[in-house]
Design an enzyme around this catalytic site. Structure first.
Site, short mmCIF file in Angstrom:
data_model
loop_
_atom_site.label_atom_id
_atom_site.label_comp_id
_atom_site.label_asym_id
_atom_site.label_seq_id
_atom_site.Cartn_x
_atom_site.Cartn_y
_atom_site.Cartn_z
N CYS A 87 -5.07 2.11 -14.08
CA CYS A 87 -4.23 0.97 -14.44
C CYS A 87 -3.45 1.24 -15.72
O CYS A 87 -2.24 1.09 -15.76
CB CYS A 87 -5.11 -0.27 -14.60
SG CYS A 87 -4.26 -1.67 -15.32
N LYS B 121 4.90 -1.03 -15.28
CA LYS B 121 5.52 -2.25 -15.84
C LYS B 121 6.47 -1.92 -16.98
O LYS B 121 7.51 -2.57 -17.15
CB LYS B 121 4.44 -3.22 -16.34
CG LYS B 121 4.17 -4.38 -15.45
CD LYS B 121 3.41 -4.16 -14.18
CE LYS B 121 3.96 -3.52 -13.00
NZ LYS B 121 2.99 -3.03 -12.04
N GLY C 12 -13.09 4.01 -9.73
CA GLY C 12 -11.72 3.75 -9.28
C GLY C 12 -11.30 4.42 -7.99
O GLY C 12 -12.11 4.68 -7.10
N HIS D 164 10.09 -28.97 -18.63
CA HIS D 164 11.43 -28.85 -18.05
C HIS D 164 12.38 -28.33 -19.13
O HIS D 164 12.35 -28.83 -20.26
CB HIS D 164 11.92 -30.20 -17.56
CG HIS D 164 13.34 -30.16 -17.06
ND1 HIS D 164 13.68 -29.61 -15.85
CD2 HIS D 164 14.50 -30.55 -17.64
CE1 HIS D 164 14.98 -29.69 -15.69
NE2 HIS D 164 15.51 -30.24 -16.77
P1 NAI Z 1 -0.62 -0.58 0.08
O1 NAI Z 1 -1.82 -0.46 0.96
O2 NAI Z 1 -0.40 -1.81 -0.68
O3 NAI Z 1 0.71 -0.34 0.96
C1 NAI Z 1 0.87 0.82 1.72
C2 NAI Z 1 1.93 0.59 2.78
O4 NAI Z 1 2.15 1.83 3.42
C3 NAI Z 1 1.53 -0.41 3.86
O5 NAI Z 1 2.56 -1.33 4.03
C4 NAI Z 1 1.32 0.48 5.08
O6 NAI Z 1 1.65 -0.18 6.29
C5 NAI Z 1 2.28 1.63 4.81
N1 NAI Z 1 1.93 2.88 5.48
C6 NAI Z 1 0.70 3.43 5.60
N2 NAI Z 1 0.79 4.61 6.25
C7 NAI Z 1 2.10 4.82 6.54
C8 NAI Z 1 2.82 5.86 7.20
N3 NAI Z 1 2.20 6.95 7.65
N4 NAI Z 1 4.16 5.73 7.32
C9 NAI Z 1 4.79 4.63 6.84
N5 NAI Z 1 4.16 3.62 6.22
C10 NAI Z 1 2.83 3.72 6.06
O7 NAI Z 1 -0.68 0.72 -0.85
P2 NAI Z 1 0.06 1.13 -2.17
O8 NAI Z 1 1.36 0.42 -2.34
O9 NAI Z 1 0.05 2.61 -2.16
O10 NAI Z 1 -0.92 0.61 -3.31
C11 NAI Z 1 -2.26 1.11 -3.36
C12 NAI Z 1 -3.20 0.08 -3.92
O11 NAI Z 1 -2.90 -0.17 -5.27
C13 NAI Z 1 -3.10 -1.23 -3.17
O12 NAI Z 1 -4.37 -1.74 -2.95
C14 NAI Z 1 -2.30 -2.09 -4.10
O13 NAI Z 1 -2.64 -3.46 -3.97
C15 NAI Z 1 -2.69 -1.55 -5.47
N6 NAI Z 1 -1.59 -1.76 -6.39
C16 NAI Z 1 -1.35 -2.99 -6.84
C17 NAI Z 1 -0.27 -3.24 -7.64
C18 NAI Z 1 0.00 -4.61 -8.07
O14 NAI Z 1 -0.89 -5.44 -8.06
N7 NAI Z 1 1.22 -4.92 -8.47
C19 NAI Z 1 0.63 -2.19 -8.05
C20 NAI Z 1 0.30 -0.93 -7.52
C21 NAI Z 1 -0.78 -0.74 -6.72
#
Ligand code: NAI
Length: 466
Positions: free
Chosen positions: A42, A51, A144, A444
Protein backbone atom coordinates in the site's frame (compact mmCIF):
# COMPACT_ATOMS: atom_id res chain seq x y z
CA UNK A 1 16.16 -15.79 21.66
CA UNK A 2 13.68 -13.02 22.44
CA UNK A 3 10.37 -13.23 24.17
CA UNK A 4 7.33 -11.44 22.78
CA UNK A 5 3.59 -11.51 23.24
CA UNK A 6 3.10 -10.97 19.52
CA UNK A 7 5.34 -11.20 16.48
CA UNK A 8 3.79 -9.68 13.36
CA UNK A 9 5.22 -10.72 9.99
CA UNK A 10 4.75 -7.97 7.40
CA UNK A 11 4.56 -4.20 7.93
CA UNK A 12 1.75 -3.32 5.49
CA UNK A 13 -1.39 -1.57 6.76
CA UNK A 14 -2.63 -4.84 8.26
CA UNK A 15 0.60 -5.69 10.05
CA UNK A 16 1.78 -2.31 11.28
CA UNK A 17 -1.69 -1.27 12.50
CA UNK A 18 -2.03 -4.58 14.37
CA UNK A 19 1.42 -4.03 15.92
CA UNK A 20 0.57 -0.50 17.09
CA UNK A 21 -2.83 -1.54 18.43
CA UNK A 22 -1.39 -4.52 20.29
CA UNK A 23 1.36 -2.35 21.80
CA UNK A 24 -1.23 0.27 22.80
CA UNK A 25 -3.09 -2.49 24.62
CA UNK A 26 0.04 -3.44 26.57
CA UNK A 27 1.51 -6.32 24.57
CA UNK A 28 5.22 -6.70 23.88
CA UNK A 29 5.38 -6.67 20.09
CA UNK A 30 7.95 -7.28 17.34
CA UNK A 31 7.29 -6.44 13.70
CA UNK A 32 9.27 -8.34 11.06
CA UNK A 33 9.81 -6.71 7.66
CA UNK A 34 11.94 -8.02 4.76
CA UNK A 35 11.99 -4.77 2.75
CA UNK A 36 14.05 -1.72 3.58
CA UNK A 37 10.99 0.47 3.92
CA UNK A 38 7.98 -0.02 6.15
CA UNK A 39 4.38 0.13 4.95
CA UNK A 40 4.09 -2.81 2.55
CA UNK A 41 2.50 -2.74 -0.88
CA UNK A 42 0.00 0.00 0.00
CA UNK A 43 2.58 2.54 1.05
CA UNK A 44 5.48 1.65 -1.22
CA UNK A 45 4.06 0.45 -4.54
CA UNK A 46 0.28 0.63 -4.23
CA UNK A 47 -2.33 2.97 -2.80
CA UNK A 48 -0.07 5.83 -1.78
CA UNK A 49 2.30 6.24 -4.77
CA UNK A 50 -0.59 5.80 -7.18
CA UNK A 51 -2.54 8.51 -5.34
CA UNK A 52 0.45 10.87 -5.54
CA UNK A 53 0.65 10.31 -9.30
CA UNK A 54 -3.10 10.63 -9.69
CA UNK A 55 -2.96 13.94 -7.86
CA UNK A 56 -0.04 15.32 -9.91
CA UNK A 57 -1.66 14.35 -13.18
CA UNK A 58 -5.02 15.74 -12.08
CA UNK A 59 -3.38 19.06 -11.22
CA UNK A 60 -1.82 19.03 -14.70
CA UNK A 61 -5.13 18.25 -16.44
CA UNK A 62 -7.02 20.87 -14.45
CA UNK A 63 -4.44 23.52 -15.30
CA UNK A 64 -4.30 22.44 -18.93
CA UNK A 65 -8.03 23.02 -19.21
CA UNK A 66 -7.86 26.20 -17.13
CA UNK A 67 -8.77 28.59 -19.93
CA UNK A 68 -12.41 28.66 -18.87
CA UNK A 69 -11.29 29.53 -15.34
CA UNK A 70 -9.27 32.48 -16.63
CA UNK A 71 -5.84 30.85 -16.90
CA UNK A 72 -3.90 32.35 -19.78
CA UNK A 73 -1.60 30.17 -21.88
CA UNK A 74 -2.69 27.09 -19.93
CA UNK A 75 -3.15 24.96 -23.04
CA UNK A 76 0.61 25.22 -23.70
CA UNK A 77 1.48 23.79 -20.30
CA UNK A 78 3.94 20.90 -20.23
CA UNK A 79 5.14 18.61 -17.46
CA UNK A 80 8.20 16.83 -16.14
CA UNK A 81 7.62 13.13 -15.45
CA UNK A 82 10.78 12.84 -13.37
CA UNK A 83 9.57 15.63 -11.08
CA UNK A 84 6.23 13.85 -10.67
CA UNK A 85 8.05 10.62 -9.79
CA UNK A 86 10.30 12.50 -7.37
CA UNK A 87 7.26 14.01 -5.66
CA UNK A 88 5.69 10.56 -5.41
CA UNK A 89 8.91 9.17 -3.87
CA UNK A 90 8.98 12.04 -1.39
CA UNK A 91 5.40 11.32 -0.31
CA UNK A 92 6.25 7.64 0.16
CA UNK A 93 9.45 8.44 2.10
CA UNK A 94 7.58 10.81 4.40
CA UNK A 95 5.00 8.15 5.21
CA UNK A 96 7.68 5.44 5.60
CA UNK A 97 9.24 7.62 8.27
CA UNK A 98 5.87 8.32 9.82
CA UNK A 99 5.10 4.61 10.21
CA UNK A 100 8.57 4.07 11.73
CA UNK A 101 8.00 6.90 14.20
CA UNK A 102 4.59 5.56 15.24
CA UNK A 103 6.02 2.09 15.86
CA UNK A 104 8.93 3.49 17.81
CA UNK A 105 6.63 5.62 19.97
CA UNK A 106 4.72 2.45 20.90
CA UNK A 107 7.95 0.52 21.60
CA UNK A 108 7.31 -1.98 18.83
CA UNK A 109 10.62 -3.64 17.97
CA UNK A 110 11.23 -3.62 14.23
CA UNK A 111 13.16 -6.72 13.14
CA UNK A 112 14.59 -6.49 9.62
CA UNK A 113 14.68 -9.65 7.52
CA UNK A 114 12.57 -12.38 5.96
CA UNK A 115 10.28 -13.90 8.57
CA UNK A 116 9.80 -17.64 8.53
CA UNK A 117 7.18 -19.46 10.53
CA UNK A 118 9.05 -22.31 12.21
CA UNK A 119 6.16 -23.49 14.38
CA UNK A 120 3.64 -22.06 16.80
CA UNK A 121 5.56 -19.69 19.08
CA UNK A 122 8.68 -19.44 16.90
CA UNK A 123 9.66 -17.15 14.02
CA UNK A 124 13.05 -17.25 12.32
CA UNK A 125 14.19 -13.96 10.81
CA UNK A 126 16.85 -14.20 8.10
CA UNK A 127 18.82 -11.17 6.99
CA UNK A 128 22.29 -10.30 5.78
CA UNK A 129 23.08 -9.53 9.40
CA UNK A 130 22.42 -13.20 10.27
CA UNK A 131 19.59 -15.34 11.64
CA UNK A 132 17.56 -14.44 14.70
CA UNK A 133 14.92 -16.55 16.38
CA UNK A 134 11.98 -14.81 18.00
CA UNK A 135 10.03 -16.67 20.65
CA UNK A 136 6.50 -15.44 21.06
CA UNK A 137 3.14 -16.33 22.51
CA UNK A 138 1.36 -15.35 19.29
CA UNK A 139 2.22 -14.85 15.63
CA UNK A 140 0.30 -12.72 13.15
CA UNK A 141 0.96 -13.28 9.45
CA UNK A 142 0.25 -10.18 7.37
CA UNK A 143 2.44 -10.85 4.35
CA UNK A 144 0.06 -9.34 1.79
CA UNK A 145 -0.14 -10.08 -1.90
CA UNK A 146 1.74 -9.79 -5.19
CA UNK A 147 0.52 -9.04 -8.74
CA UNK A 148 -0.84 -12.01 -10.69
CA UNK A 149 1.26 -12.87 -13.71
CA UNK A 150 -0.43 -14.24 -16.83
CA UNK A 151 1.42 -17.51 -17.58
CA UNK A 152 1.64 -16.77 -21.32
CA UNK A 153 2.97 -13.23 -20.90
CA UNK A 154 5.36 -12.99 -17.96
CA UNK A 155 6.42 -9.63 -16.58
CA UNK A 156 9.65 -8.50 -18.21
CA UNK A 157 9.64 -5.03 -16.68
CA UNK A 158 10.07 -3.52 -20.12
CA UNK A 159 7.08 -4.27 -22.35
CA UNK A 160 4.96 -6.43 -20.07
CA UNK A 161 4.75 -4.64 -16.76
CA UNK A 162 2.97 -4.93 -13.42
CA UNK A 163 1.61 -2.11 -11.27
CA UNK A 164 5.01 -2.07 -9.49
CA UNK A 165 6.57 -0.88 -12.77
CA UNK A 166 3.52 1.16 -13.79
CA UNK A 167 4.10 3.68 -10.98
CA UNK A 168 7.69 4.33 -12.02
CA UNK A 169 7.79 4.70 -15.82
CA UNK A 170 10.50 7.21 -16.70
CA UNK A 171 8.68 8.45 -19.81
CA UNK A 172 5.10 8.54 -21.06
CA UNK A 173 4.50 5.55 -23.34
CA UNK A 174 3.01 6.56 -26.66
CA UNK A 175 0.64 3.60 -26.57
CA UNK A 176 -0.26 1.76 -23.40
CA UNK A 177 -2.50 -1.29 -23.25
CA UNK A 178 -3.91 -2.12 -19.85
CA UNK A 179 -5.13 -5.66 -19.25
CA UNK A 180 -7.95 -5.62 -16.70
CA UNK A 181 -10.46 -2.87 -15.93
CA UNK A 182 -10.25 -3.23 -12.14
CA UNK A 183 -9.06 -0.57 -9.69
CA UNK A 184 -5.37 -0.83 -10.67
CA UNK A 185 -5.99 -0.81 -14.42
CA UNK A 186 -8.33 2.18 -14.24
CA UNK A 187 -6.17 4.20 -11.85
CA UNK A 188 -2.82 3.66 -13.58
CA UNK A 189 -4.47 3.83 -17.01
CA UNK A 190 -5.80 7.26 -15.96
CA UNK A 191 -2.37 8.45 -14.79
CA UNK A 192 -0.68 7.78 -18.12
CA UNK A 193 -3.68 8.80 -20.27
CA UNK A 194 -3.70 12.19 -18.51
CA UNK A 195 -0.08 12.63 -19.58
CA UNK A 196 -0.93 11.93 -23.21
CA UNK A 197 -0.52 8.18 -23.60
CA UNK A 198 -3.07 6.50 -25.88
CA UNK A 199 -4.52 4.06 -23.39
CA UNK A 200 -6.63 1.04 -24.33
CA UNK A 201 -8.09 -1.08 -21.55
CA UNK A 202 -8.73 -4.70 -22.52
CA UNK A 203 -11.18 -6.42 -20.18
CA UNK A 204 -12.52 -9.95 -20.21
CA UNK A 205 -15.90 -9.04 -18.71
CA UNK A 206 -18.55 -6.92 -20.46
CA UNK A 207 -18.29 -4.20 -17.79
CA UNK A 208 -15.53 -2.25 -16.05
CA UNK A 209 -14.85 -1.94 -12.33
CA UNK A 210 -15.40 -5.52 -11.19
CA UNK A 211 -18.39 -7.29 -9.67
CA UNK A 212 -19.14 -4.86 -6.81
CA UNK A 213 -20.63 -2.15 -9.00
CA UNK A 214 -24.05 -1.99 -10.65
CA UNK A 215 -24.09 -1.77 -14.44
CA UNK A 216 -25.44 1.83 -14.44
CA UNK A 217 -22.56 2.98 -12.21
CA UNK A 218 -19.96 1.14 -14.32
CA UNK A 219 -21.46 2.60 -17.51
CA UNK A 220 -21.38 6.18 -16.18
CA UNK A 221 -17.76 5.75 -15.09
CA UNK A 222 -16.79 4.26 -18.44
CA UNK A 223 -18.37 7.10 -20.35
CA UNK A 224 -16.52 9.67 -18.20
CA UNK A 225 -13.20 7.88 -18.82
CA UNK A 226 -13.91 7.63 -22.56
CA UNK A 227 -14.33 11.41 -22.65
CA UNK A 228 -10.79 11.59 -21.26
CA UNK A 229 -9.56 9.57 -24.25
CA UNK A 230 -9.32 6.11 -22.68
CA UNK A 231 -10.53 3.36 -25.02
CA UNK A 232 -12.22 0.22 -23.73
CA UNK A 233 -12.25 -3.19 -25.36
CA UNK A 234 -14.69 -5.18 -23.26
CA UNK A 235 -15.48 -8.87 -23.45
CA UNK A 236 -12.02 -9.50 -24.90
CA UNK A 237 -9.85 -12.33 -23.66
CA UNK A 238 -6.14 -11.72 -23.82
CA UNK A 239 -4.16 -14.39 -25.66
CA UNK A 240 -0.57 -13.14 -25.71
CA UNK A 241 2.05 -10.65 -26.82
CA UNK A 242 3.52 -10.31 -30.28
CA UNK A 243 6.96 -8.80 -30.43
CA UNK A 244 8.50 -7.75 -33.73
CA UNK A 245 11.05 -5.27 -35.01
CA UNK A 246 8.17 -2.86 -35.62
CA UNK A 247 7.06 -2.93 -31.99
CA UNK A 248 4.92 -4.97 -29.64
CA UNK A 249 1.24 -5.78 -29.65
CA UNK A 250 -1.19 -7.42 -27.29
CA UNK A 251 -3.30 -10.11 -28.89
CA UNK A 252 -6.79 -10.93 -27.73
CA UNK A 253 -9.92 -12.72 -28.82
CA UNK A 254 -13.58 -11.67 -28.84
CA UNK A 255 -16.48 -13.73 -30.20
CA UNK A 256 -14.01 -15.96 -32.04
CA UNK A 257 -12.33 -12.99 -33.70
CA UNK A 258 -8.66 -12.17 -33.18
CA UNK A 259 -7.76 -8.68 -32.01
CA UNK A 260 -4.42 -6.93 -31.90
CA UNK A 261 -3.46 -3.77 -30.02
CA UNK A 262 -0.12 -2.09 -30.63
CA UNK A 263 1.59 -1.15 -27.37
CA UNK A 264 4.83 0.26 -26.03
CA UNK A 265 3.82 -0.88 -22.57
CA UNK A 266 1.36 -3.60 -21.58
CA UNK A 267 0.28 -3.14 -17.99
CA UNK A 268 -1.17 -6.38 -16.64
CA UNK A 269 -3.62 -5.68 -13.81
CA UNK A 270 -5.68 -8.85 -13.58
CA UNK A 271 -5.66 -9.13 -9.81
CA UNK A 272 -3.26 -10.03 -7.03
CA UNK A 273 -2.51 -13.27 -5.20
CA UNK A 274 -1.66 -14.12 -1.60
CA UNK A 275 2.03 -13.83 -0.79
CA UNK A 276 3.46 -16.66 1.31
CA UNK A 277 6.90 -16.74 -0.34
CA UNK A 278 9.63 -17.67 2.11
CA UNK A 279 7.16 -18.05 4.95
CA UNK A 280 7.73 -21.79 5.29
CA UNK A 281 3.98 -22.39 5.33
CA UNK A 282 4.18 -25.93 4.00
CA UNK A 283 6.98 -27.02 6.36
CA UNK A 284 5.15 -25.55 9.32
CA UNK A 285 1.92 -27.31 8.30
CA UNK A 286 -0.02 -24.09 7.74
CA UNK A 287 -3.28 -24.75 5.90
CA UNK A 288 -3.73 -22.87 2.60
CA UNK A 289 -6.81 -22.89 0.35
CA UNK A 290 -6.90 -23.72 -3.37
CA UNK A 291 -5.80 -20.14 -4.20
CA UNK A 292 -2.81 -20.21 -1.86
CA UNK A 293 -4.51 -18.07 0.81
CA UNK A 294 -4.05 -18.86 4.48
CA UNK A 295 -7.18 -20.46 5.92
CA UNK A 296 -8.47 -18.78 9.08
CA UNK A 297 -11.50 -19.11 11.32
CA UNK A 298 -13.88 -16.33 12.38
CA UNK A 299 -11.25 -15.14 14.89
CA UNK A 300 -8.41 -14.95 12.32
CA UNK A 301 -6.83 -18.10 13.80
CA UNK A 302 -5.09 -20.47 11.39
CA UNK A 303 -4.95 -24.23 11.89
CA UNK A 304 -1.83 -23.73 14.07
CA UNK A 305 -2.36 -22.68 17.71
CA UNK A 306 -1.45 -19.06 18.37
CA UNK A 307 -0.86 -18.31 14.67
CA UNK A 308 -3.20 -15.73 13.12
CA UNK A 309 -3.42 -14.24 9.63
CA UNK A 310 -5.07 -11.14 8.14
CA UNK A 311 -5.21 -8.92 5.05
CA UNK A 312 -4.48 -9.86 1.46
CA UNK A 313 -2.94 -13.19 2.48
CA UNK A 314 -6.38 -14.44 3.62
CA UNK A 315 -9.73 -14.51 1.78
CA UNK A 316 -11.77 -11.35 1.23
CA UNK A 317 -11.35 -8.07 -0.61
CA UNK A 318 -7.70 -7.07 -1.04
CA UNK A 319 -8.07 -3.65 0.51
CA UNK A 320 -5.78 -1.82 2.92
CA UNK A 321 -8.65 -0.70 5.15
CA UNK A 322 -10.02 -4.25 5.41
CA UNK A 323 -6.56 -5.41 6.53
CA UNK A 324 -6.35 -2.57 9.08
CA UNK A 325 -9.71 -3.48 10.61
CA UNK A 326 -8.62 -7.11 10.85
CA UNK A 327 -5.31 -6.08 12.44
CA UNK A 328 -7.10 -4.08 15.12
CA UNK A 329 -9.52 -6.95 15.77
CA UNK A 330 -6.70 -9.50 16.25
CA UNK A 331 -4.83 -7.16 18.61
CA UNK A 332 -8.01 -6.56 20.62
CA UNK A 333 -8.75 -10.27 20.83
CA UNK A 334 -5.22 -11.01 22.06
CA UNK A 335 -5.63 -8.32 24.71
CA UNK A 336 -8.82 -9.98 25.97
CA UNK A 337 -11.21 -7.62 24.21
CA UNK A 338 -13.79 -8.43 21.57
CA UNK A 339 -12.39 -7.45 18.18
CA UNK A 340 -14.82 -7.59 15.29
CA UNK A 341 -14.88 -6.67 11.60
CA UNK A 342 -18.16 -5.80 9.91
CA UNK A 343 -17.49 -7.30 6.48
CA UNK A 344 -20.87 -6.08 5.21
CA UNK A 345 -19.69 -2.48 5.38
CA UNK A 346 -16.29 -2.28 3.74
CA UNK A 347 -16.18 0.51 1.17
CA UNK A 348 -14.52 0.12 -2.21
CA UNK A 349 -13.10 3.07 -4.13
CA UNK A 350 -11.54 3.52 -7.55
CA UNK A 351 -9.55 6.76 -7.38
CA UNK A 352 -10.10 7.97 -10.92
CA UNK A 353 -11.68 11.23 -12.05
CA UNK A 354 -14.53 11.03 -11.28
CA UNK A 355 -14.00 8.54 -8.49
CA UNK A 356 -16.12 5.44 -8.22
CA UNK A 357 -17.17 4.19 -4.79
CA UNK A 358 -19.48 1.66 -3.21
CA UNK A 359 -20.42 0.15 0.11
CA UNK A 360 -22.82 -2.62 1.05
CA UNK A 361 -24.98 -4.40 -1.48
CA UNK A 362 -25.36 -3.34 -5.09
CA UNK A 363 -28.88 -3.30 -6.52
CA UNK A 364 -28.08 -6.50 -8.42
CA UNK A 365 -26.74 -8.23 -5.29
CA UNK A 366 -29.79 -7.21 -3.25
CA UNK A 367 -32.13 -8.51 -5.95
CA UNK A 368 -30.15 -11.76 -6.17
CA UNK A 369 -30.88 -12.18 -2.45
CA UNK A 370 -34.60 -11.66 -3.20
CA UNK A 371 -34.69 -8.40 -1.28
CA UNK A 372 -37.25 -5.92 -2.55
CA UNK A 373 -35.37 -2.68 -3.08
CA UNK A 374 -36.24 1.00 -3.37
CA UNK A 375 -33.70 2.96 -5.40
CA UNK A 376 -32.90 6.67 -5.21
CA UNK A 377 -30.57 8.38 -7.68
CA UNK A 378 -29.26 11.90 -7.92
CA UNK A 379 -27.23 13.29 -10.81
CA UNK A 380 -24.33 15.58 -9.92
CA UNK A 381 -25.50 17.87 -12.73
CA UNK A 382 -28.18 19.03 -10.26
CA UNK A 383 -25.73 19.85 -7.45
CA UNK A 384 -24.67 23.48 -6.99
CA UNK A 385 -21.17 22.77 -5.72
CA UNK A 386 -20.53 20.32 -8.57
CA UNK A 387 -21.59 22.96 -11.09
CA UNK A 388 -19.42 25.62 -9.41
CA UNK A 389 -16.47 23.22 -9.27
CA UNK A 390 -16.87 21.97 -12.82
CA UNK A 391 -17.39 18.35 -11.81
CA UNK A 392 -20.91 17.44 -12.86
CA UNK A 393 -20.10 13.98 -14.25
CA UNK A 394 -21.69 11.11 -12.36
CA UNK A 395 -24.44 10.31 -9.91
CA UNK A 396 -25.14 8.86 -6.49
CA UNK A 397 -27.34 5.81 -6.05
CA UNK A 398 -28.91 4.71 -2.80
CA UNK A 399 -30.17 1.15 -2.47
CA UNK A 400 -32.68 0.81 0.37
CA UNK A 401 -34.93 -1.98 1.54
CA UNK A 402 -38.40 -1.31 0.10
CA UNK A 403 -40.09 -2.63 3.26
CA UNK A 404 -37.98 -1.07 6.03
CA UNK A 405 -36.20 1.81 4.22
CA UNK A 406 -32.92 0.53 5.76
CA UNK A 407 -29.84 1.40 3.71
CA UNK A 408 -28.56 -1.72 1.97
CA UNK A 409 -25.89 -0.08 -0.14
CA UNK A 410 -24.66 3.13 -1.70
CA UNK A 411 -22.81 3.50 -4.99
CA UNK A 412 -21.52 6.58 -6.71
CA UNK A 413 -19.53 8.02 -9.58
CA UNK A 414 -18.46 11.47 -8.42
CA UNK A 415 -15.54 13.74 -7.83
CA UNK A 416 -14.65 13.21 -4.17
CA UNK A 417 -16.60 9.94 -3.94
CA UNK A 418 -13.80 8.50 -1.78
CA UNK A 419 -14.67 11.07 0.90
CA UNK A 420 -18.45 11.05 0.35
CA UNK A 421 -18.72 7.28 0.81
CA UNK A 422 -17.59 7.65 4.46
CA UNK A 423 -20.94 9.24 5.37
CA UNK A 424 -22.72 6.28 3.79
CA UNK A 425 -20.55 3.85 5.79
CA UNK A 426 -21.30 5.67 9.04
CA UNK A 427 -25.07 5.69 8.43
CA UNK A 428 -24.99 2.00 7.51
CA UNK A 429 -22.84 1.10 10.53
CA UNK A 430 -25.62 2.46 12.77
CA UNK A 431 -28.31 0.70 10.74
CA UNK A 432 -29.55 3.96 9.23
CA UNK A 433 -32.41 4.31 6.79
CA UNK A 434 -32.68 6.43 3.65
CA UNK A 435 -34.89 8.78 5.67
CA UNK A 436 -32.14 9.12 8.32
CA UNK A 437 -29.77 10.34 5.60
CA UNK A 438 -32.45 12.60 4.11
CA UNK A 439 -33.02 14.20 7.55
CA UNK A 440 -29.29 14.68 8.27
CA UNK A 441 -28.10 18.26 7.78
CA UNK A 442 -25.34 18.37 5.16
CA UNK A 443 -23.29 21.54 4.63
CA UNK A 444 -24.26 23.57 1.59
CA UNK A 445 -22.82 23.79 -0.93
CA UNK A 446 -21.10 20.39 -0.97
CA UNK A 447 -21.00 17.59 -3.50
CA UNK A 448 -22.02 15.37 -0.54
CA UNK A 449 -25.50 16.84 -0.72
CA UNK A 450 -25.90 14.54 -3.73
CA UNK A 451 -25.91 11.63 -1.27
CA UNK A 452 -28.64 13.30 0.77
CA UNK A 453 -30.63 14.01 -2.39
CA UNK A 454 -30.24 10.39 -3.59
CA UNK A 455 -31.53 9.25 -0.17
CA UNK A 456 -34.50 11.63 -0.56
CA UNK A 457 -35.08 10.22 -4.04
CA UNK A 458 -35.74 6.79 -2.47
CA UNK A 459 -39.09 8.24 -1.33
CA UNK A 460 -39.35 10.38 -4.49
CA UNK A 461 -38.80 13.54 -2.46
CA UNK A 462 -35.56 14.89 -3.89
CA UNK A 463 -35.63 18.71 -3.83
CA UNK A 464 -33.11 19.48 -6.56
CA UNK A 465 -34.17 17.13 -9.33
CA UNK A 466 -37.10 17.36 -11.70
P1 NAI B 1 -9.16 -6.64 -9.92
O1 NAI B 1 -9.45 -8.04 -9.54
O2 NAI B 1 -9.82 -5.54 -9.20
O3 NAI B 1 -9.50 -6.42 -11.48
C1 NAI B 1 -8.92 -7.24 -12.45
C2 NAI B 1 -9.73 -7.17 -13.73
O4 NAI B 1 -9.03 -7.89 -14.72
C3 NAI B 1 -11.12 -7.77 -13.63
O5 NAI B 1 -12.06 -6.87 -14.14
C4 NAI B 1 -11.01 -9.04 -14.47
O6 NAI B 1 -12.22 -9.38 -15.11
C5 NAI B 1 -9.94 -8.65 -15.48
N1 NAI B 1 -9.21 -9.79 -16.06
C6 NAI B 1 -8.74 -10.87 -15.41
N2 NAI B 1 -8.08 -11.67 -16.28
C7 NAI B 1 -8.13 -11.07 -17.50
C8 NAI B 1 -7.64 -11.42 -18.79
N3 NAI B 1 -6.92 -12.52 -18.98
N4 NAI B 1 -7.89 -10.57 -19.82
C9 NAI B 1 -8.61 -9.44 -19.61
N5 NAI B 1 -9.10 -9.08 -18.42
C10 NAI B 1 -8.85 -9.88 -17.36
O7 NAI B 1 -7.57 -6.54 -9.87
P2 NAI B 1 -6.56 -5.32 -9.88
O8 NAI B 1 -7.15 -4.10 -10.50
O9 NAI B 1 -5.31 -5.88 -10.44
O10 NAI B 1 -6.35 -5.03 -8.33
C11 NAI B 1 -5.82 -6.06 -7.48
C12 NAI B 1 -6.35 -5.93 -6.09
O11 NAI B 1 -5.87 -4.75 -5.49
C13 NAI B 1 -7.86 -5.88 -6.06
O12 NAI B 1 -8.34 -6.68 -5.03
C14 NAI B 1 -8.15 -4.43 -5.82
O13 NAI B 1 -9.36 -4.24 -5.12
C15 NAI B 1 -6.95 -3.98 -5.01
N6 NAI B 1 -6.70 -2.58 -5.26
C16 NAI B 1 -7.52 -1.66 -4.73
C17 NAI B 1 -7.37 -0.34 -5.02
C18 NAI B 1 -8.32 0.62 -4.46
O14 NAI B 1 -8.98 0.33 -3.48
N7 NAI B 1 -8.44 1.80 -5.05
C19 NAI B 1 -6.31 0.14 -5.87
C20 NAI B 1 -5.51 -0.89 -6.39
C21 NAI B 1 -5.71 -2.19 -6.08
Amino acid sequence: MSQFDLVVIGSGPGGYVAAIKAAQLGLKVALVEKDNSLGGTCLNVGCIPSKALLHSTEVYQEALHGKKHGLVGAEKLTFDVSAMLANKDKVVAQLNMGVGALLKKRNVEIVRGLGRLVKSGEVLVRSTAGDRTLETKNILIATGSVPIELPFMKFDGETVISSDHGISLKAVPEKMVVVGAGAIGLELGSVWARLGSQVTVVEMLPVIGGPSYDADIAKAAQSAFEKQGIKFELGAKVTGVKKSAGGSALTAERDGKSLEFAADKILVAVGRKANTTGLGAQEAGLKLDERGRIVIDAHFLTNLPGVYAIGDVVAGPMLAHKAEEEGVAVAENLAGKHGHVNYAIIPGVIYTDPEVACVGLSEAEAKAKNIEVAIGKFQLAGNGRAIASDCTAGFVKVIACAKTDKLLGVQMVAKGASEMIAAACAHMEYGGSAEDVARTCFAHPTVSESFKEAAMAVSKSSIHSL
